[in-house]
Write a protein that holds these residues in place. Structure first.
Motif, PDB file in Angstrom:
ATOM      1  N   GLY A  30       2.256   0.103  -1.194  1.00 56.03           N
ATOM      2  CA  GLY A  30       2.330  -1.516  -1.360  1.00 56.03           C
ATOM      3  C   GLY A  30       1.353  -2.666  -1.782  1.00 56.03           C
ATOM      4  O   GLY A  30       1.308  -2.893  -2.533  1.00 56.03           O
ATOM      5  N   ALA A  31      -0.103  -2.349  -1.200  1.00 56.16           N
ATOM      6  CA  ALA A  31      -1.050  -2.741  -1.572  1.00 56.16           C
ATOM      7  C   ALA A  31      -1.781  -2.082  -2.480  1.00 56.16           C
ATOM      8  O   ALA A  31      -2.042  -3.238  -3.277  1.00 56.16           O
ATOM      9  CB  ALA A  31      -2.816  -2.660  -0.169  1.00 56.16           C
ATOM     10  N   LEU A  32      -1.712  -0.985  -3.294  1.00 55.18           N
ATOM     11  CA  LEU A  32      -2.100  -0.285  -4.017  1.00 55.18           C
ATOM     12  C   LEU A  32      -1.256  -1.019  -4.915  1.00 55.18           C
ATOM     13  O   LEU A  32      -1.857  -1.501  -6.489  1.00 55.18           O
ATOM     14  CB  LEU A  32      -0.994   1.182  -4.037  1.00 55.18           C
ATOM     15  CG  LEU A  32      -2.201   1.798  -5.536  1.00 55.18           C
ATOM     16  CD1 LEU A  32      -3.683   1.559  -5.512  1.00 55.18           C
ATOM     17  CD2 LEU A  32      -2.205   3.058  -5.167  1.00 55.18           C
ATOM     18  N   ALA A  38      -0.515  -7.344 -10.269  1.00 52.62           N
ATOM     19  CA  ALA A  38      -1.921  -8.273 -10.299  1.00 52.62           C
ATOM     20  C   ALA A  38      -3.161  -8.943 -11.147  1.00 52.62           C
ATOM     21  O   ALA A  38      -3.548 -10.451 -11.777  1.00 52.62           O
ATOM     22  CB  ALA A  38      -2.171  -9.326  -8.437  1.00 52.62           C
ATOM     23  N   GLY A  39      -3.541  -7.592 -11.603  1.00 59.29           N
ATOM     24  CA  GLY A  39      -4.661  -8.205 -12.829  1.00 59.29           C
ATOM     25  C   GLY A  39      -6.083  -8.196 -11.573  1.00 59.29           C
ATOM     26  O   GLY A  39      -6.305  -8.550 -12.084  1.00 59.29           O
ATOM     27  N   ALA A  40      -6.175  -8.178 -10.121  1.00 59.31           N
ATOM     28  CA  ALA A  40      -6.684  -7.373  -9.135  1.00 59.31           C
ATOM     29  C   ALA A  40      -7.781  -6.978 -10.032  1.00 59.31           C
ATOM     30  O   ALA A  40      -9.129  -7.305  -9.212  1.00 59.31           O
ATOM     31  CB  ALA A  40      -6.399  -7.526  -7.877  1.00 59.31           C
ATOM     32  N   LEU A  41      -7.694  -5.868 -10.714  1.00 56.63           N
ATOM     33  CA  LEU A  41      -8.681  -4.920 -11.314  1.00 56.63           C
ATOM     34  C   LEU A  41      -9.029  -5.527 -12.058  1.00 56.63           C
ATOM     35  O   LEU A  41      -8.741  -4.848 -13.064  1.00 56.63           O
ATOM     36  CB  LEU A  41      -7.765  -3.649 -11.100  1.00 56.63           C
ATOM     37  CG  LEU A  41      -6.940  -3.146  -9.555  1.00 56.63           C
ATOM     38  CD1 LEU A  41      -6.617  -1.803  -9.841  1.00 56.63           C
ATOM     39  CD2 LEU A  41      -8.141  -3.106  -8.379  1.00 56.63           C
ATOM     40  N   ALA A  53      -5.869   6.760  -8.077  1.00 51.83           N
ATOM     41  CA  ALA A  53      -5.406   5.579  -6.390  1.00 51.83           C
ATOM     42  C   ALA A  53      -3.704   6.544  -6.210  1.00 51.83           C
ATOM     43  O   ALA A  53      -2.914   7.191  -5.467  1.00 51.83           O
ATOM     44  CB  ALA A  53      -6.090   4.966  -5.588  1.00 51.83           C
ATOM     45  N   LYS A  54      -3.007   5.849  -7.719  1.00 54.76           N
ATOM     46  CA  LYS A  54      -1.694   5.863  -7.347  1.00 54.76           C
ATOM     47  C   LYS A  54      -0.906   7.599  -7.727  1.00 54.76           C
ATOM     48  O   LYS A  54      -0.098   7.591  -7.728  1.00 54.76           O
ATOM     49  CB  LYS A  54      -1.197   4.928  -8.829  1.00 54.76           C
ATOM     50  CG  LYS A  54       0.632   5.036  -8.521  1.00 54.76           C
ATOM     51  CD  LYS A  54       0.698   4.464  -9.835  1.00 54.76           C
ATOM     52  CE  LYS A  54       0.359   5.281 -10.993  1.00 54.76           C
ATOM     53  NZ  LYS A  54       1.326   4.747 -12.666  1.00 54.76           N
ATOM     54  N   ALA A  78       4.088   1.696 -10.632  1.00 51.65           N
ATOM     55  CA  ALA A  78       2.793   0.485 -10.692  1.00 51.65           C
ATOM     56  C   ALA A  78       1.635   0.764 -11.779  1.00 51.65           C
ATOM     57  O   ALA A  78       2.057   2.141 -12.209  1.00 51.65           O
ATOM     58  CB  ALA A  78       2.235   0.288  -9.447  1.00 51.65           C
ATOM     59  N   GLY A  79       1.181  -0.573 -12.973  1.00 52.74           N
ATOM     60  CA  GLY A  79       0.341   0.068 -13.224  1.00 52.74           C
ATOM     61  C   GLY A  79       0.799   0.269 -15.170  1.00 52.74           C
ATOM     62  O   GLY A  79       0.520   0.236 -15.230  1.00 52.74           O
TER      63      GLY A  79
END
Length: 102
Positions: A30-32, A38-41, A53-54, A78-79
């Motif tokens: 969930g964190a990943l 969120a575009g946090a990267l 990592a995913k 995700a992504g």
């Protein structure tokens, strides 16, 4: 992390241990997912590492089994379907700039 949690669940003596390992796996996934969504990267390098990592987690059958089908599908999506190999290195731009300098 994925292999460790998968191994823990496989070696777990009781259902409670498996439930805790499953909760930890879902929290990590969930964190990943949140980071990738969120575009946090903020750099290409960070994004690529997040996608790696995913991909690594999804290659661990024990980890995926702990996630369950819904969480595994969310992690897989995700992504936006991008793969780490599709993200250009932000360092390549820096290297090209260095090559252009006299």
């Amino acid at each position: 992390l994925g292999r460790m949690l998968g191994g823990l669940a496989g070696a777990a003596a009781g259902e409670a241990d498996r439930a805790v390992a499953g909760a930890m796996a879902r929290a990590a996934a969930g964190a990943l997912c949140e980071l990738l969504a969120a575009g946090a990267l903020d750099s290409a390098s960070s994004l690529r590492r997040g996608l790696q990592a995913k991909e690594d987690l999804l290659e661990c059958p024990g980890f995926v089994a702990l996630l369950g089908p819904e969480a595994a599908a969310a992690l897989s999506a995700a992504g936006g379907g991008r793969r780490s190999e599709d993200v250009e290195s932000s360092r390549a731009d820096e290297d090209e700039e260095l090559d252009d300098e006299p």
